[in-house]
Design an enzyme around this catalytic site. Structure first.
Site, PDB file in Angstrom:
ATOM      1  N   HIS A  13      -1.339   5.932 -12.121  1.00  0.00           N
ATOM      2  CA  HIS A  13      -1.439   5.217 -10.846  1.00  0.00           C
ATOM      3  C   HIS A  13      -0.219   4.342 -10.580  1.00  0.00           C
ATOM      4  O   HIS A  13      -0.040   3.829  -9.466  1.00  0.00           O
ATOM      5  CB  HIS A  13      -2.707   4.362 -10.834  1.00  0.00           C
ATOM      6  N   ASP A  62      -0.431   7.579  -6.067  1.00  0.00           N
ATOM      7  CA  ASP A  62      -1.533   6.879  -5.417  1.00  0.00           C
ATOM      8  C   ASP A  62      -2.734   7.792  -5.274  1.00  0.00           C
ATOM      9  O   ASP A  62      -2.618   9.028  -5.317  1.00  0.00           O
ATOM     10  CB  ASP A  62      -1.099   6.371  -4.043  1.00  0.00           C
TER      11      ASP A  62
END
Length: 439
Positions: A412, A416
């Site tokens: 992450h 995204d």
């Protein structure tokens, strides 16, 4: 007495980042005849377990390094032919000498360091040991090495950092001694914790040593969890078109090429094509930069025999392979992995990985990313389930469809959630509308 010309068997260079290896098994014993290229011994590194072929034909006259010992690349392990001689010191591990007569050891294939010994000499330290020492702020000179010539091995440094270390004493700046009042009565210090007894198996238990490969897997997985921000997204895929295509191609590929087009090959092909539009999923965070690529080095997770490890050999430039090429490549690297024919370079350089636990009926999972990659795809069991579809009139009806869960675990820090979701959406569309070679 052997009459053949003597040929040395040395610890091979198994990759640019591998500086030492452990002898796990001798396949021949002293006095045995051996043919050139016949498997002679098995070695283990922190990257891979593999067999070492004999460099010549003749009689194995001497074994110098026994099973379980870890030695540096270039160390003489055995001799074929000639007469048995006294063991020669390992080239990268000279015995300590007086400081005035000290000579540097030959440069190893990978960067290495030295540590001073009590008599002013130097002891070889492999890059793996040096890296672990730097990560934990440990001076290798503090550790009593158990390797040849007092060398600190990887096992020594891991055991040292695993022990509780005394807190460092902080020195106060010098100042005038204050007036000291009479000391107050001190409470008795708590008793020190008893030292843990040596590990002994209980009834019904067995102990086996941790192999270099298993230790490397553990270190890599722990480092990945400490490095990346792991998030997993999942999607369900109707594999009806893939099942039909596989049935159509299976007989042709098997008869003409000896290759079975597995579902994994279809998913791999669709994944490689989809990665063209999602470079961050195939990318990497490198220091303060984001690395993207116009190629895909596809790692395929392979379980070794008897659960002795998991290895991820790499298909380089998979973007240039069609369905047949991927099916053939996956089958070949799986065979080489199980037959211990992989080299460390075969498991390095991957940019994206696919793991396939679905072959055992698993329907969901959260794989760990292989560093420094940004993502890993999980494929799971193909299961017939009731599924809502539209009939020819556009009405919703329930039908039986072969459904596969597919997960994407991503870092992450770089990828995204919406970006990962679009990647999975496009991958599903490509699989559910499969035509031809999946482009």
């Amino acid at each position: 007495m052997a009459t053949e010309t003597a040929v040395d068997v040395v610890m091979p260079q198994m990759g640019v980042s591998v500086s030492e290896g452990t002898i796990t098994k001798w396949l021949k014993q002293e006095g045995d005849a051996v043919a050139a290229d016949e498997p002679l011994l098995e070695i283990s590194t922190d990257k891979v377990d593999t067999e070492v072929p004999s460099p010549a034909s003749g009689t194995l006259t001497q074994i110098l390094v026994r099973e379980g010992e870890t030695v540096a690349v270039g160390t003489k392990l055995a001799q074929i032919g000639g007469s048995a001689a006294a063991p020669a010191p390992a080239p990268p591990e000279p015995e300590p000498v007086a400081a005035a007569e000290e000579t540097a050891p030959p440069a190893p294939p990978a960067p290495a360091v030295e540590r001073p010994t009590e008599n002013g000499g130097r002891a070889f330290i492999s890059p793996v040991v040096a890296r672990i020492a730097a990560e934990h702020g440990v001076d290798p000179a503090q550790i009593a090495g158990t390797g040849r010539g007092g060398r600190v091995t990887k096992q020594d440094i891991l055991a040292f950092v695993a022990r509780p270390q005394p807190a460092a004493k902080i020195e106060e700046p010098a100042q005038a001694p204050p007036v000291v009042p009479p000391p107050a009565p001190q409470a008795p210090s708590p008793p020190s914790a008893p030292q843990a007894p040596a590990l002994q198996p209980e009834a019904g238990e067995q102990l086996e040593p941790v192999t270099a490969m298993r230790r490397g897997i553990a270190e890599h997985m722990r480092r990945s969890l400490d490095t990346a921000a792991h998030v997993t997204s999942a999607i369900e895929v109707d594999m009806s078109r893939i099942v039909a295509a596989r049935e159509r191609l299976k007989q042709e590929y098997t008869a003409a090429y000896g290759v079975n087009p597995t579902y994994l090959a279809f998913v791999a092909r669709a994944t490689v094509v989809t990665l063209r539009d999602y470079p961050y999923v195939n990318g990497e965070l490198r220091a303060e930069s984001i690395v993207t690529r116009n190629y895909v080095n596809l790692g395929i997770a392979v379980e070794l025999a008897e659960g002795k490890g998991l290895i991820v050999p790499v298909l380089r430039h998979a973007e240039g392979l069609n369905l047949l090429g991927l099916a053939r490549g996956i089958a070949e690297i799986a065979r080489k992995a199980r037959e211990k024919q992989l080299l460390p370079d075969d498991v390095q350089g991957g940019t994206f990985t696919i793991t396939n636990p679905g072959g055992y009926g698993t329907f969901h999972g959260t794989p760990v990313i292989s560093q420094p990659q940004a993502g890993i795809l999980g494929t799971y069991a193909l299961v017939k389930r009731p599924w809502v579809v539209q009939d020819e009139l556009g009405n919703d009806v329930i039908a039986i469809r072969p459904i596969m869960n597919i997960t994407l675990t991503y870092d992450h820090r770089l990828v995204d959630g919406a970006y990962a979701g679009r990647f999975l959406h496009d991958l599903r569309e490509r699989l559910e509308s499969w035509e031809g070679d999946g482009d």
